[in-house]
Design an enzyme around this catalytic site. Sequence first.
Site, short mmCIF file in Angstrom:
data_model
loop_
_atom_site.label_atom_id
_atom_site.label_comp_id
_atom_site.label_asym_id
_atom_site.label_seq_id
_atom_site.Cartn_x
_atom_site.Cartn_y
_atom_site.Cartn_z
N GLU A 1 -0.54 4.88 -0.59
CA GLU A 1 -1.34 6.08 -0.91
C GLU A 1 -0.47 7.33 -0.83
OE1 GLU A 1 -4.60 5.99 1.79
OE2 GLU A 1 -5.74 4.58 0.57
N THR B 1 -3.97 5.18 -21.99
CA THR B 1 -3.84 3.85 -21.40
C THR B 1 -2.41 3.40 -21.68
OG1 THR B 1 -4.62 2.87 -23.45
CG2 THR B 1 -6.26 3.14 -21.72
N ARG C 1 -1.83 -3.26 -18.13
CA ARG C 1 -3.08 -2.49 -18.15
C ARG C 1 -2.99 -1.37 -17.12
NH1 ARG C 1 -6.08 -5.52 -21.21
NH2 ARG C 1 -7.67 -3.95 -21.38
N ASP D 1 -6.59 12.45 -25.53
CA ASP D 1 -6.58 11.08 -25.02
C ASP D 1 -5.91 10.24 -26.11
OD1 ASP D 1 -7.04 8.47 -24.38
OD2 ASP D 1 -9.18 8.71 -23.96
N TYR E 1 0.85 -1.20 0.00
CA TYR E 1 0.00 0.00 0.00
C TYR E 1 0.88 1.24 0.00
CZ TYR E 1 -5.01 -0.33 0.02
OH TYR E 1 -6.30 -0.44 -0.38
N LYS F 1 -2.19 -0.55 -24.93
CA LYS F 1 -2.58 -0.68 -26.33
C LYS F 1 -1.30 -0.66 -27.17
CE LYS F 1 -7.26 1.07 -25.69
NZ LYS F 1 -7.45 1.73 -24.40
#
Length: 428
Positions: free
Chosen positions: A53, A232, A241, A206, A51, A235
Amino acid sequence: DSRLKELDPEMYAIIEHEKRRQAEGLELIASENFTSAAVMEAVGSCLTNKYSEGLPGKRYYGGNVYIDQSERLCQKRALEAFHLDPEVWGVNVQPLSGSPANFAVYTALLQPHDRIMGLDLPHGGHLSHGFMTPKRRVSATSVYFESMPYRLDEETGYVDYTTLERTASLFRPKLLIAGASAYPRDFEYPRMRKIADSVGAFLMMDMAHISGLVAARVVDDPFAFCDVVTTTTHKSLRGPRGGMIFFKKGMVLGVDLETAINNAVFPGLQGGPHNHTIGGLAVCLKQAATQEFKIYQQQVVANCQALAKRLLGLGYTLVSGGSDNHLVLVDLRPLGIDGARVEKVLDLASITLNKNSVPGDKSAVVPGGIRVGTPALTTRGFKEGDFVTVANFINDGVQIAIEAKGLLESPKVKDYLDYVESPAFPLK
Ligand code: PLP
């Protein structure tokens, strides 16, 4: 000696089947790719356990010394891969994927119900750019912001910038969005910048589909004109991902983009970053800065040109008449067949692509086209001649789909698809 096989043979078998499907079929989905073994190793590593954050050096949990190193390395490589000056551009590598990256930008730059303009989904845009139908606000973007999509010129298949300019002058959006999921051409960034400036809007690109092509400089550079660029990472960029947001450093239209975007990702929208993804992304971005990657992207485009040329030679209609990038959009309507039927028949032959709406379509459920992309098979080493063969295979599938439609004579796609699955279908 697989631990997974031992512990969970059921899941192991599913993964093995999917591995075989990916290896044996022809993968033509424009948004997919095969990431490297090195990226997969990082994604499958212990980084998934942590973790963290916050941002490097400013975490809400202890034990982040190596996670900080990983995220900083990823940020540095992201700026290098896209040839960006770290004095001018910053990047957030924590978005969980493309849609959350876009939504984070909207919440950073806009107030609820501010106005946005993106390319309409039936004309190639993405859901997250504000898609809505006359009956329903489909995307959360259109629920929380007021969306007025722009469209293509149906004659040319290119973005209708003239109408966009006129509409923007009336609608006065606060954010103009370039980028698409099914648009075979480059965006005209200088023109979009001018339109954004004329109404005092931010300009965002984008580049999810084409980010690998942008890194390799085989398409136009959105960074020269945009305030924010999202992507992203799985691709054409060929990574794990995930998502990234690049932002101009400093004030733009009264907003400190860096602070606003970082806060929008966390704590605004997300909690702990997916550190395994960030680790895998760092590996991907190292690869993206190599000469080998540039040659790969040049081949992606050359293959797409070969595919387009052969399809045109076979008499097909392509939206906009061709392609500048990694995909073609085939309009099947002149042949009296639709994308859903063709997708299904090709699927039976292990050729994977997707049905896609084309400008002027009456129904989104039974769209009139197919989208065909070259990144995945180019990763597998396909060259121009192989894509001529791929075009021939697609043509065979289309001919069979047309023939079967005649045999069935049902106007309903479902009847047709049931028939294609049945033992009576000639291919079975
Ligand atoms: N933006 C564009 C242009 C896309 O094509 C996609 C996905 O296809 C996305 C954003 C969304 O990405 P994700 O599916 O990772 O949320």
